[in-house]
Design a protein around this motif. Structure first.
Motif, PDB file in Angstrom:
ATOM      1  N   GLN A  20       0.825  -1.212   0.000  1.00 22.26           N
ATOM      2  CA  GLN A  20       0.000   0.000   0.000  1.00 22.26           C
ATOM      3  C   GLN A  20       0.862   1.266   0.000  1.00 22.26           C
ATOM      4  O   GLN A  20       1.819   1.375   0.754  1.00 22.26           O
ATOM      5  CB  GLN A  20      -0.913   0.003   1.219  1.00 22.26           C
ATOM      6  CG  GLN A  20      -1.863   1.168   1.284  1.00 22.26           C
ATOM      7  CD  GLN A  20      -3.316   0.771   1.034  1.00 22.26           C
ATOM      8  OE1 GLN A  20      -3.760  -0.321   1.352  1.00 22.26           O
ATOM      9  NE2 GLN A  20      -4.061   1.677   0.428  1.00 22.26           N
ATOM     10  N   TYR A  65      -1.905  -0.376   7.655  1.00 25.06           N
ATOM     11  CA  TYR A  65      -2.018  -0.583   6.207  1.00 25.06           C
ATOM     12  C   TYR A  65      -0.642  -0.701   5.542  1.00 25.06           C
ATOM     13  O   TYR A  65      -0.532  -1.203   4.428  1.00 25.06           O
ATOM     14  CB  TYR A  65      -2.776   0.585   5.555  1.00 25.06           C
ATOM     15  CG  TYR A  65      -4.255   0.603   5.888  1.00 25.06           C
ATOM     16  CD1 TYR A  65      -5.076  -0.492   5.613  1.00 25.06           C
ATOM     17  CD2 TYR A  65      -4.837   1.732   6.472  1.00 25.06           C
ATOM     18  CE1 TYR A  65      -6.426  -0.470   5.912  1.00 25.06           C
ATOM     19  CE2 TYR A  65      -6.197   1.764   6.776  1.00 25.06           C
ATOM     20  CZ  TYR A  65      -6.989   0.657   6.496  1.00 25.06           C
ATOM     21  OH  TYR A  65      -8.328   0.682   6.782  1.00 25.06           O
TER      22      TYR A  65
ATOM     23  N   THR B 337     -16.303  -4.494   7.993  1.00 21.73           N
ATOM     24  CA  THR B 337     -15.241  -5.501   7.991  1.00 21.73           C
ATOM     25  C   THR B 337     -15.805  -6.901   7.722  1.00 21.73           C
ATOM     26  O   THR B 337     -15.046  -7.852   7.560  1.00 21.73           O
ATOM     27  CB  THR B 337     -14.462  -5.521   9.321  1.00 21.73           C
ATOM     28  OG1 THR B 337     -15.389  -5.645  10.395  1.00 21.73           O
ATOM     29  CG2 THR B 337     -13.655  -4.250   9.509  1.00 21.73           C
ATOM     30  N   TYR B 449     -11.312  -9.534   0.215  1.00 24.50           N
ATOM     31  CA  TYR B 449     -12.662  -9.216  -0.255  1.00 24.50           C
ATOM     32  C   TYR B 449     -13.021  -9.928  -1.553  1.00 24.50           C
ATOM     33  O   TYR B 449     -13.781  -9.439  -2.358  1.00 24.50           O
ATOM     34  CB  TYR B 449     -12.863  -7.692  -0.343  1.00 24.50           C
ATOM     35  CG  TYR B 449     -13.105  -7.097   1.029  1.00 24.50           C
ATOM     36  CD1 TYR B 449     -14.387  -6.973   1.547  1.00 24.50           C
ATOM     37  CD2 TYR B 449     -12.030  -6.721   1.840  1.00 24.50           C
ATOM     38  CE1 TYR B 449     -14.613  -6.476   2.818  1.00 24.50           C
ATOM     39  CE2 TYR B 449     -12.236  -6.222   3.118  1.00 24.50           C
ATOM     40  CZ  TYR B 449     -13.528  -6.104   3.606  1.00 24.50           C
ATOM     41  OH  TYR B 449     -13.734  -5.617   4.875  1.00 24.50           O
ATOM     42  N   ILE B 471      -7.735  -5.203   7.366  1.00 22.06           N
ATOM     43  CA  ILE B 471      -9.123  -4.784   7.202  1.00 22.06           C
ATOM     44  C   ILE B 471      -9.318  -3.545   8.055  1.00 22.06           C
ATOM     45  O   ILE B 471      -8.441  -3.186   8.848  1.00 22.06           O
ATOM     46  CB  ILE B 471     -10.131  -5.876   7.623  1.00 22.06           C
ATOM     47  CG1 ILE B 471      -9.863  -6.342   9.055  1.00 22.06           C
ATOM     48  CG2 ILE B 471     -10.078  -7.040   6.656  1.00 22.06           C
ATOM     49  CD1 ILE B 471     -10.917  -7.294   9.578  1.00 22.06           C
ATOM     50  N   LYS B 476     -13.050  -0.318   1.273  1.00 18.46           N
ATOM     51  CA  LYS B 476     -11.997  -1.140   0.680  1.00 18.46           C
ATOM     52  C   LYS B 476     -12.268  -1.411  -0.795  1.00 18.46           C
ATOM     53  O   LYS B 476     -13.418  -1.489  -1.221  1.00 18.46           O
ATOM     54  CB  LYS B 476     -11.910  -2.486   1.418  1.00 18.46           C
ATOM     55  CG  LYS B 476     -11.481  -2.354   2.870  1.00 18.46           C
ATOM     56  CD  LYS B 476     -10.083  -1.785   2.992  1.00 18.46           C
ATOM     57  CE  LYS B 476      -9.625  -1.662   4.425  1.00 18.46           C
ATOM     58  NZ  LYS B 476     -10.420  -0.691   5.201  1.00 18.46           N
ATOM     59  N   GLN B 477     -11.179  -1.588  -1.509  1.00 15.10           N
ATOM     60  CA  GLN B 477     -11.271  -1.972  -2.911  1.00 15.10           C
ATOM     61  C   GLN B 477     -11.840  -3.390  -2.999  1.00 15.10           C
ATOM     62  O   GLN B 477     -11.381  -4.284  -2.265  1.00 15.10           O
ATOM     63  CB  GLN B 477      -9.860  -1.922  -3.531  1.00 15.10           C
ATOM     64  CG  GLN B 477      -9.786  -2.284  -5.000  1.00 15.10           C
ATOM     65  CD  GLN B 477     -10.552  -1.292  -5.870  1.00 15.10           C
ATOM     66  OE1 GLN B 477     -10.470  -0.085  -5.654  1.00 15.10           O
ATOM     67  NE2 GLN B 477     -11.315  -1.808  -6.819  1.00 15.10           N
ATOM     68  N   GLY B 481      -8.961  -5.492  -1.257  1.00 20.19           N
ATOM     69  CA  GLY B 481      -9.091  -5.035   0.118  1.00 20.19           C
ATOM     70  C   GLY B 481      -8.170  -3.908   0.519  1.00 20.19           C
ATOM     71  O   GLY B 481      -8.029  -3.621   1.703  1.00 20.19           O
ATOM     72  N   SER B 482      -7.547  -3.233  -0.435  1.00 21.66           N
ATOM     73  CA  SER B 482      -6.746  -2.060  -0.062  1.00 21.66           C
ATOM     74  C   SER B 482      -7.702  -0.884   0.140  1.00 21.66           C
ATOM     75  O   SER B 482      -8.851  -0.916  -0.295  1.00 21.66           O
ATOM     76  CB  SER B 482      -5.737  -1.749  -1.163  1.00 21.66           C
ATOM     77  OG  SER B 482      -6.386  -1.680  -2.410  1.00 21.66           O
ATOM     78  N   VAL B 483      -7.234   0.179   0.801  1.00 18.20           N
ATOM     79  CA  VAL B 483      -8.079   1.350   1.027  1.00 18.20           C
ATOM     80  C   VAL B 483      -8.437   1.958  -0.325  1.00 18.20           C
ATOM     81  O   VAL B 483      -7.587   2.085  -1.199  1.00 18.20           O
ATOM     82  CB  VAL B 483      -7.320   2.385   1.890  1.00 18.20           C
ATOM     83  CG1 VAL B 483      -8.121   3.676   2.018  1.00 18.20           C
ATOM     84  CG2 VAL B 483      -7.026   1.792   3.263  1.00 18.20           C
TER      85      VAL B 483
END
Ligand code: SF4
Lengths: 342, 618
Positions: A20, A65, B337, B449, B471, B476-477, B481-483
């Motif tokens: 990330q 993250y 989540t 996800y 999470i 999330k994507q 699951g990335s931001v």
């Protein structure tokens, strides 16, 4: 079995980086803390899958993250409570709570207090930048009196609280302080915290370049720090200063700064004892503030052993099984008065 | 039976179908104990029973005042019954305040057993009586038996060396003894209880035993009471039974669900009336691997529950309305989540602290809608004390099959009320299969996800090699699951979460109806009002009316065929202990008109109230 027998993988700090993209402001103190955490995990030989980083809300709380471990970015102030449930469920994991002065001491104060007193084997790292960063610059519970911010244009009229004094008041078993850019010292403190058997609480002075730049300059700048911080070492006298010619002496219940020589020897100084079961010394050290003319201690203030909640709760289950036998549903349903209808 | 009647010293025994008794007195008078003992005894005698304890909000309000009156009502019958009864046949009143606040529920011609010493000048004043109702003729419509229980009890225990205060504490046993005689009950179960409870204090055990027997013999000998009553065994389904309260049933259901899914049970809770008994009950069963965590507040209770769910345990929290209010933010975290857990709301009167010990069903909106953002949560509601057991297991099945928090609604009426529970065979309980992804299943990177055909994401447990992932509360994507702040992705994720919950409809039973499949009136209900509704509807049908009853246990999503059912009747009546929350949801969801019957008095409906409304409509 083969997995058990193969040697543990040798990791380097880069292995702990997630893919990330990091979104902190360039120059933020958080970068250094993140780097030292990765190094500490390598030094400790931690497996990535055994580490869980839990955070709340705020700039610091984005840290999970950026780590290639398990991570849970939760809600404002609640990370210590979430980490408590997780640690109870999976006591074998290395659980870290990342929080800030607003997240941990304002909205989440209650949870921080109770997590510390329960003494689960978790590590709480509080990034103290004395400001709200993510909401763009309001005063925080650690901002000094008179601090001019967006929400205090005439100066803050709130008395600040001191994170370590709070932790000590909550019966903390491990209390330490370090500084974002003191990389070696910070790594040492993180490693010691990880090895502590119980809750460790670490305050890290962190510079917010955007909203509170220079708040810790007195403790960080090459020309100032020697006179303004004092590195604690177990069993050693409290000495500081560019020429290591100043010390802290106890005058009754009060600490005082003294000049060495002129009839004052090292033996007259206050000696640090981080294992002192009585936390008064640690508390006294936590009260030494720059604005009151004291050097501020860094290092391990207090390190003692007490029962661990996560261990006790699982022990009670063992005890209950020993006493009552493994639970049997059939018997549970039929406990009390029953009757049969044919 | 004749032999039995003969044995009973000549007093005639009248056989009756059913009866309702209420014990009431000061909260220190031991009325709850009297009630539960009478219940156990009646259940063991083979009756169907239903109970309704009624506590004051204060622990010990000033003695003799109406604020301190505590009551326990038992309805016992030789037929199937669903409620603790509308009207009381026999009222035991330990003082004037107890009589004053309970007399309205006594049927005409009903029995009053009054503790005379509780009607002295001081007690009368505190209860607001100018003259003594036991003497002034105001109770002429009832059969009143004043009994000097204090004196009789003191006499019964005289040579045991107790203080007067200790002797007076046995008064409830005297009252029980008298009622046991009146309804021809065996003393055996209560004698066993005394042995078990007070065995270590022989003089107290002795005293209670003597008081109980003295009360019984008083009934046999006193001339004023001429008749004894007897309620025959009920025709219950074959099996082994025990009497169970809703909160106990919920706790046992949680343990059973954990065992049937191969999980340890974690309960994170903060004490709150009327949910605390779930925490108490589970704390006693650590030998089932039950982990109970008493948190610093409800926010922490749910946060820790989320942590334990993330850690792979069967996690649950139990609270009441004010606790749910504090949990709303964390509920959103549980939804975004997508972790499985149970949230139990034992409802009480609101808003705010409201009526902490009284019943209300006013948290339905809070359960279904009470969060920021688009935040769907499946909601189930138990219909009776024993149904709490089934609902706990069913809720956990849904939670793990759909990776979602599930909210269970109970209320103080069924939580503290009790009924016979036919104990299930353990093997007959559903097995709940749970799969966690394993490192060896992973060919590429792990995607938190990535969803299956039911839109459900995997439940990877921290500690598993190769599945490290993050999470959290930020959007999330999809899949990775990335931001993500991508607008289209947010719309997709919001709709996907909604679709997933809506899809549960394919996995729950079709709605059943009691009565004709179409007709003039459908009574639609949910939660603890089940008993009153079904009793009223069946009575109306017996009287020749075209009325059916539909009771919802699934409130989000509703069963698939509900719309069709609603269209099959001319009129829909929704009785609720709130101002019309289900009615608004039903109207909004199905554009169908519905009439409400709404009560918010901290009390359940009476059957008569529902019957009257049915009369009015058809
Ligand atoms: S706002 Fe301050 S604390 Fe936040 S990322 Fe930027 S520099 Fe760091």
């Amino acid at each position: 079995m083969s997995r058990l027998q193969s040697p543990l993988p040798v990791l380097n700090p880069a292995d702990f980086a997630s893919g990330q993209e990091i979104r902190w402001c360039p120059g933020c103190g958080n970068y250094s803390i993140l780097a030292q955490m990765k190094k500490a995990f390598v030094a400790l030989g931690r497996l990535r899958e055994k580490v869980v980083i839990v955070s709340g809300i705020g700039c610091s709380s984005r840290l999970p993250y950026y780590m290639n471990t398990y991570g849970f970015h939760s809600i404002h102030g609640r990370a210590p409570a979430l980490a408590t449930g997780l640690k109870i469920a999976r006591s074998g994991l290395s659980v870290w709570v990342i929080t800030g002065d607003g997240d941990g001491l304002s909205i989440g104060g209650n949870h921080l207090i109770h997590a510390i007193r329960r003494n689960l084997d978790i590590n709480i790292v509080l990034f103290n930048n004395r400001i709200y960063g993510l909401t763009k610059g309001q005063y925080s519970p650690t901002s000094p009196l008179g601090k001019v911010t967006k929400s205090s244009p005439m100066g803050s009229i709130e008395n600040p609280i001191h994170p370590l004094s709070i932790a000590i008041g909550c019966e903390a078993t491990f209390v330490a302080r370090s500084i974002d850019t003191h990389v070696k010292h910070l790594s040492m403190v993180l490693e010691r915290a990880a090895r502590h058997d119980g809750t460790s609480f670490i305050e890290v002075y962190q510079n917010c370049v955007v909203f509170n730049d220079g708040a810790w300059d007195y403790a960080k700048e090459q020309d100032q720090k020697a006179d303004n911080i004092i590195e604690l070492e177990h069993g050693k006298p409290l000495i500081f200063g560019k020429n290591r010619d100043k010390g802290i002496r106890l005058h009754g219940m009060e600490p005082e700064v003294v000049q060495l020589g002129k009839g004052i020897a090292e033996d007259d100084l206050l000696f640090h004892n981080e294992n002192c079961p009585e936390p008064s010394l640690a508390y006294l050290l936590s009260r030494m503030r720059h604005e009151d003319g004291f050097p501020e201690p860094i290092g391990v203030f207090h390190c003692v052993e007490k029962p661990r909640y996560d261990r006790k709760i699982n022990e009670q289950i063992e005890q209950a099984i020993q006493k009552q036998g493994v639970g049997n549903l059939e018997e549970l349903f039929r406990s009390g008065d029953t009757w049969t209808v044919d | 039976m004749a032999t039995k009647a003969e044995r009973l010293a000549g007093k005639p025994v009248q056989f009756i179908e059913e009866a309702t008794v209420r014990f009431c007195g000061d909260s220190g008078d031991g009325m709850q104990l009297a009630g539960t003992q009478f219940t156990t005894t009646s259940a063991l005698a083979g009756n169907d029973v239903a109970t309704f304890p009624d506590f004051p909000a204060e622990i010990r309000a000033p003695s003799g005042t109406k604020a301190g009156v505590s009551g326990f009502q038992i309805h016992f019958s030789s037929r199937d019954i669903f409620t603790p009864g509308d009207k009381v046949d026999a009222l035991v009143a330990m003082n004037a305040a107890a009589l004053a606040s309970n007399l309205a529920d006594l049927r005409g011609g009903g029995i009053v057993i009054a503790n005379e010493s509780g009607f002295d000048q001081k007690n009368l004043e505190k209860a607001g009586y100018d003259t003594n109702p036991l003497e002034d003729g105001s109770l002429d419509a009832y059969r009143v038996y004043p009994v000097d229980m204090s004196r009789l009890t003191r006499e019964a225990v005289r040579d045991l060396g107790l203080t007067t205060k200790q002797a007076d504490r046995c008064r409830n046993f005297f009252a029980m003894g008298l009622v046991y005689w009146l309804y021809d009950r065996s003393l055996e179960p209560t004698l066993n209880h005394i042995e078990l409870q007070f065995g270590r204090h022989p003089e107290i055990a002795q005293a209670n035993t003597r008081a109980l027997k003295a009360g019984y013999h008083y009934g046999e000998t006193i001339e004023a009471i001429t008749t004894q009553y007897h309620v025959e065994k009920a025709n219950l389904q074959a099996g082994t039974y025990r009497n169970i309260m809703g909160n106990t049933a919920l706790a046992l259901g949680l343990i059973a669900a954990a065992q049937r899914s191969g999980k340890r049970l974690f309960l994170g809770a903060y004490p709150i009336t009327p949910a605390s008994d779930i925490l108490h009950e589970l704390s006693r069963h650590k030998n089932f691997g039950v982990l109970t965590f008493q948190a610093e507040d409800e926010i922490a209770a749910l946060a820790a529950t989320i942590g334990a769910a993330y850690g792979g345990e069967m996690a649950a929290t139990a609270t009441s309305g004010p606790g749910i209010a504090l949990m709303s933010e964390a509920l959103g975290l549980a939804v975004i989540t997508e972790l499985p857990m149970l949230i139990i709301d034992v409802q009480r009167g609101g808003p705010s602290t409201g009526l902490p010990t009284k019943v209300e069903q006013a948290d339905l909106f809070q359960a279904v809608f009470g969060r920021n953002g688009e935040c769907p949560i499946p909601v189930l509601a138990a219909k009776s004390p024993s149904d709490c057991f089934n609902i706990a297991i069913e809720a956990w099945r849904i939670a793990v099959n759909y990776m979602t928090p599930v909210l269970i609604l109970s209320d103080s009426y069924i939580a503290n009320g009790s009924e016979p529970w036919r104990i299930p065979e353990v093997d007959s309980l559903p097995k709940i299969a749970i799969e966690h992804p394993l490192p060896e299943d992973q060919s590429g990177p792990f995607f938190p996800y990535q969803r299956n055909e039911r839109l459900v994401r995997p439940w990877a447990i921290p500690g598993t090699p190769g599945l490290m992932h993050r999470i959290g509360s930020l959007e999330k994507q999809d899949i990775v699951g990335s931001v993500s702040y991508d607008p289209a992705n947010h719309q997709f994720m919001v709709e996907t979460r909604a679709k997933k919950i809506a899809g549960i409809v394919d996995d729950i039973p079709l709605q059943e109806v009691d009565g004709p499949e179409q007709g003039k009136l459908l009574v639609l209900s949910w939660g603890g009002v089940y008993g009153e509704c079904i009793t009223a509807v069946r009575a109306a049908r017996t009287a020749g009316k075209s009325v059916a009853h539909c009771h919802l246990r699934y409130l989000n999503p509703f069963p698939k065929n509900l719309e069709e059912i609603l269209q099959s009747y001319d009129c829909i009546l929704i009785p609720e202990l709130n101002l019309g929350q289900l009615r608004m949801i039903i109207r909004g969801t199905y554009l169908c008109d519905a009439v409400g019957l709404n009560k918010v008095q901290g009390k359940p409906f009476t059957i008569a109230e529902i019957q009257n409304k049915i009369e009015e409509l058809v």
